[in-house]
Write an enzyme that holds these catalytic residues in place. Sequence first.
Site, short mmCIF file in Angstrom:
data_model
loop_
_atom_site.label_atom_id
_atom_site.label_comp_id
_atom_site.label_asym_id
_atom_site.label_seq_id
_atom_site.Cartn_x
_atom_site.Cartn_y
_atom_site.Cartn_z
N ASP A 189 -0.83 -5.63 9.03
CA ASP A 189 -1.82 -4.64 8.76
C ASP A 189 -3.06 -5.37 7.99
O ASP A 189 -2.91 -6.30 7.04
CB ASP A 189 -1.41 -3.65 7.68
N LYS A 210 -13.59 -0.98 5.75
CA LYS A 210 -14.22 -1.58 4.67
C LYS A 210 -15.36 -2.74 5.31
O LYS A 210 -16.30 -2.88 4.63
CB LYS A 210 -13.07 -2.56 3.87
N TRP A 223 0.81 -1.16 -0.01
CA TRP A 223 -0.01 0.16 0.05
C TRP A 223 0.80 1.05 0.00
O TRP A 223 1.83 1.32 0.90
CB TRP A 223 -0.89 0.03 1.43
#
Length: 394
Positions: A208, A243, A127
């Site tokens: 993560d 999310k 990311w």
Amino acid sequence: MFETLKEQPADKILALVQTFREDPREGKIDLGVGVYKDATGNTPIMRAIKAAEKQLWETETTKAYTGLAGDPAFADAMIAMVLGDAVPRANVAAVATPGGTGAVRQGFDMIRMANPTGRVYVSNPTWPNHLSILKHMGMNMVPYRYFDDETRGVDFDGMMADLAKAGPGDIVLVHGCCHNPTGANLNMTEWQALVDLLVKTGATPMVDIAYQGFGDGLDEDAAATRLIASSVPETIIAASCSKNFGIYRERTGILMAVSQNPAAHKLNQGTLAYLNRQNYSFPPDHGARLVTMVLNDNALRADWAEELEEVRNSMLGLRELLAAELQKASGSDRFGFIAQHRGMFSRLGASPEQVDKLREDHAIYLVGDSRLNIAGLNKDTVPILAKAIIDVGI
């Protein structure tokens, strides 16, 4: 004073969003932005969140601060969701954070406090904000091989060879599930091999996990994180609710510090609370309270889990449909990896020039590294994308 400031590079994904908005062409397709969309292109509020919000509006009596670490009930609920019974609750220190990004930043801050010269090993690719934050903080970064451009899977041998060079005081940053931006993930045999390597080298893992429930299921997506946390002396975990609860703008995340030594809990908890105080004092509570209500109410939790499964299965269906369309259009199985990937994203392995042609000739927007947001598709746009992919020579 301000004249000494330097122009900062624009965020490429946010710049792409703006370019898409300014594109006047009808039928344009946005597959760049990293949010879930339903078949109509909307990012909906989940049913259970809406119901919890209504309850909260009717019963909430104060907007006073909670505490530096946030509401303890939120930490309890999230730790149970992410870690299950993998480690005793007493071994986990935790604080609420402004989104998963806040958890990542606070995790990096904790690492820097513990070992200012430590190296953070990051997957190539990862990311982009991981890299941006680490660079901004002046921390040492070491890339490790991850994505195989030929197979569009994980270069596991390369990954293990690179991570074998890590040692005590170093951090190995991994994606708990649904790797962003590639969609390629380790299987449990490979995760076990990675854990064995971490134990051997003495490096500390940081997980993560931003897409739990978007891959193979809530518990399945947490399996690697639970394995890691139960197997090594210390683990740092940054988790996001954006999310899987659909509360992007509420900025709801949590940072956990797991130690196999229960005596370390007081120090770890105090450190995390101290970091919250230095950065933003008290974390946001609205989203965290909604998540807590959903996870602790049987009816709300059942409805949330059901809708999350609908979201997950929708993305899996789109993956299978796109792989089938590409197989038909190309006459080969070289795009089968799309059905094997998990989460919102897949990396096509296209060149920047091919990504540009998709945008210029077909009004299809992907991130420059060819990251594709599967959730931006629907059954009508899948054939359009498949044809365009073949047309530009991917």
